[in-house]
Motif scaffolding. Sequence first.
Motif, mmCIF file in Angstrom:
data_model
loop_
_atom_site.group_PDB
_atom_site.id
_atom_site.type_symbol
_atom_site.label_atom_id
_atom_site.label_comp_id
_atom_site.label_asym_id
_atom_site.label_seq_id
_atom_site.Cartn_x
_atom_site.Cartn_y
_atom_site.Cartn_z
ATOM 1 N N ALA A 241 -40.006 -9.178 20.332
ATOM 2 C CA ALA A 241 -38.578 -8.943 20.065
ATOM 3 C C ALA A 241 -37.732 -9.884 20.916
ATOM 4 C CB ALA A 241 -38.209 -7.492 20.346
ATOM 5 N N LEU A 242 -38.118 -10.043 22.170
ATOM 6 C CA LEU A 242 -37.387 -10.963 23.051
ATOM 7 C C LEU A 242 -37.561 -12.411 22.594
ATOM 8 C CD1 LEU A 242 -38.325 -9.277 26.428
ATOM 9 C CD2 LEU A 242 -36.003 -9.441 25.466
ATOM 10 N N ARG A 243 -38.752 -12.780 22.205
ATOM 11 C CA ARG A 243 -39.021 -14.168 21.776
ATOM 12 C C ARG A 243 -38.239 -14.503 20.515
ATOM 13 N NH1 ARG A 243 -39.583 -19.080 21.471
ATOM 14 N NH2 ARG A 243 -41.570 -20.162 21.656
ATOM 15 N N ARG A 244 -38.180 -13.563 19.578
ATOM 16 C CA ARG A 244 -37.449 -13.793 18.318
ATOM 17 C C ARG A 244 -35.945 -13.886 18.537
ATOM 18 N NH1 ARG A 244 -40.591 -9.406 16.591
ATOM 19 N NH2 ARG A 244 -38.675 -8.195 16.455
ATOM 20 N N ALA A 245 -35.461 -13.359 19.668
ATOM 21 C CA ALA A 245 -34.022 -13.407 19.952
ATOM 22 C C ALA A 245 -33.543 -14.833 20.179
ATOM 23 C CB ALA A 245 -33.694 -12.533 21.170
ATOM 24 N N GLY A 246 -34.452 -15.746 20.450
ATOM 25 C CA GLY A 246 -34.088 -17.132 20.716
ATOM 26 C C GLY A 246 -33.636 -17.313 22.159
ATOM 27 N N ALA A 247 -33.587 -18.573 22.564
ATOM 28 C CA ALA A 247 -33.217 -18.886 23.948
ATOM 29 C C ALA A 247 -31.863 -18.263 24.263
ATOM 30 C CB ALA A 247 -33.190 -20.394 24.154
ATOM 31 N N THR B 133 -37.452 2.005 28.980
ATOM 32 C CA THR B 133 -37.332 1.791 30.422
ATOM 33 C C THR B 133 -38.710 1.677 31.051
ATOM 34 O OG1 THR B 133 -35.210 2.931 30.516
ATOM 35 C CG2 THR B 133 -36.460 2.784 32.574
ATOM 36 N N ASN B 134 -39.603 2.575 30.675
ATOM 37 C CA ASN B 134 -40.969 2.553 31.191
ATOM 38 C C ASN B 134 -41.682 1.263 30.789
ATOM 39 O OD1 ASN B 134 -44.037 3.238 30.592
ATOM 40 N ND2 ASN B 134 -43.363 4.566 32.268
ATOM 41 N N ARG B 135 -41.493 0.846 29.559
ATOM 42 C CA ARG B 135 -42.162 -0.369 29.074
ATOM 43 C C ARG B 135 -41.646 -1.604 29.790
ATOM 44 N NH1 ARG B 135 -43.264 0.870 22.623
ATOM 45 N NH2 ARG B 135 -44.753 2.530 23.098
ATOM 46 N N VAL B 136 -40.348 -1.679 29.970
ATOM 47 C CA VAL B 136 -39.777 -2.830 30.682
ATOM 48 C C VAL B 136 -40.293 -2.851 32.121
ATOM 49 C CG1 VAL B 136 -37.638 -3.854 31.570
ATOM 50 C CG2 VAL B 136 -37.761 -3.090 29.182
ATOM 51 N N ASP B 137 -40.341 -1.700 32.763
ATOM 52 C CA ASP B 137 -40.867 -1.629 34.134
ATOM 53 C C ASP B 137 -42.298 -2.167 34.194
ATOM 54 O OD1 ASP B 137 -38.503 -0.540 35.081
ATOM 55 O OD2 ASP B 137 -39.266 1.527 35.146
ATOM 56 N N ARG B 138 -43.115 -1.786 33.236
ATOM 57 C CA ARG B 138 -44.512 -2.240 33.226
ATOM 58 C C ARG B 138 -44.621 -3.733 32.952
ATOM 59 N NH1 ARG B 138 -47.699 2.226 29.849
ATOM 60 N NH2 ARG B 138 -49.461 0.886 30.320
ATOM 61 N N LEU B 139 -43.760 -4.239 32.068
ATOM 62 C CA LEU B 139 -43.764 -5.681 31.794
ATOM 63 C C LEU B 139 -43.237 -6.474 32.987
ATOM 64 C CD1 LEU B 139 -42.636 -5.598 28.068
ATOM 65 C CD2 LEU B 139 -44.892 -6.295 28.932
ATOM 66 N N LEU B 140 -42.293 -5.891 33.733
ATOM 67 C CA LEU B 140 -41.816 -6.508 34.978
ATOM 68 C C LEU B 140 -42.973 -6.656 35.959
ATOM 69 C CD1 LEU B 140 -38.424 -4.702 35.604
ATOM 70 C CD2 LEU B 140 -38.792 -7.143 35.898
ATOM 71 N N ASP C 67 -44.288 -16.904 31.773
ATOM 72 C CA ASP C 67 -45.563 -16.227 31.503
ATOM 73 C C ASP C 67 -45.459 -15.319 30.282
ATOM 74 O OD1 ASP C 67 -46.841 -17.455 33.628
ATOM 75 O OD2 ASP C 67 -46.657 -15.731 34.974
ATOM 76 N N GLY C 68 -44.314 -14.668 30.099
ATOM 77 C CA GLY C 68 -44.105 -13.822 28.936
ATOM 78 C C GLY C 68 -44.078 -14.625 27.651
ATOM 79 N N ILE C 69 -43.414 -15.769 27.692
ATOM 80 C CA ILE C 69 -43.366 -16.647 26.515
ATOM 81 C C ILE C 69 -44.773 -17.121 26.167
ATOM 82 C CG2 ILE C 69 -42.578 -18.891 25.649
ATOM 83 C CD1 ILE C 69 -39.984 -18.417 27.302
ATOM 84 N N ARG C 70 -45.504 -17.541 27.171
ATOM 85 C CA ARG C 70 -46.871 -18.022 26.945
ATOM 86 C C ARG C 70 -47.745 -16.900 26.360
ATOM 87 N NH1 ARG C 70 -47.118 -21.124 30.842
ATOM 88 N NH2 ARG C 70 -47.329 -19.573 32.486
ATOM 89 N N ALA C 71 -47.636 -15.697 26.912
ATOM 90 C CA ALA C 71 -48.450 -14.569 26.438
ATOM 91 C C ALA C 71 -48.146 -14.233 24.984
ATOM 92 C CB ALA C 71 -48.235 -13.351 27.330
#
Length: 169
Positions: free
Chosen positions: A61-67, A88-95, A119-123
């Motif tokens: 979802a973040l990647r599709r949002a574009g730069a 909130t929990n998911r964002v915390d875990r991704l952080l 790293d998130g973009i690469r993943a």
Amino acid sequence: MPEDDVDRIVSAWRRERPDLDVSPLEILSRVSRLARRLDLARGAAFSEHGLDGWEFDVLSALRRAGAPYELSPGQLVAETLVTSGTMTNRVDRLLQRGFVERHPDPRDRRGVLVRLTKDGIRAVDNALDDLLGHERELLAELPTAERADLAGRLRTLLAPFEQPGQQGG
């Protein structure tokens, strides 16, 4: 055309319940079985990159949002169809994994934005590459022109259930 398990199931129901129109099973049982195979293929693609399906959903979802690859938590909730508490929990875990960062929202001093890291973009990019490879394999027996026709027909079936702006994966 070769017979599949759905043909056998439909035939048995027609024999046992000739009073019923079981023709919806011919389509929807196949859709259900394909969905299960797709879930397995997606799980395999994501696990190859150490991701769970929900992680891919948020990262994509973040990647599709574009730069600059950022959304508010509310936008992420709308994109992934989960509750704000879950997000909130998911964002915390991704952080913790180093895939996202939180930044103040310059348009709302009380708000935050969630942004993909390198790293998130690469993943997410690597997982998407593998996912598309698995999905191409699932569709390999269907000629390209028939894929477009099937996509249109499935869109017609799905559209009444979808709300604008609500997307997943």
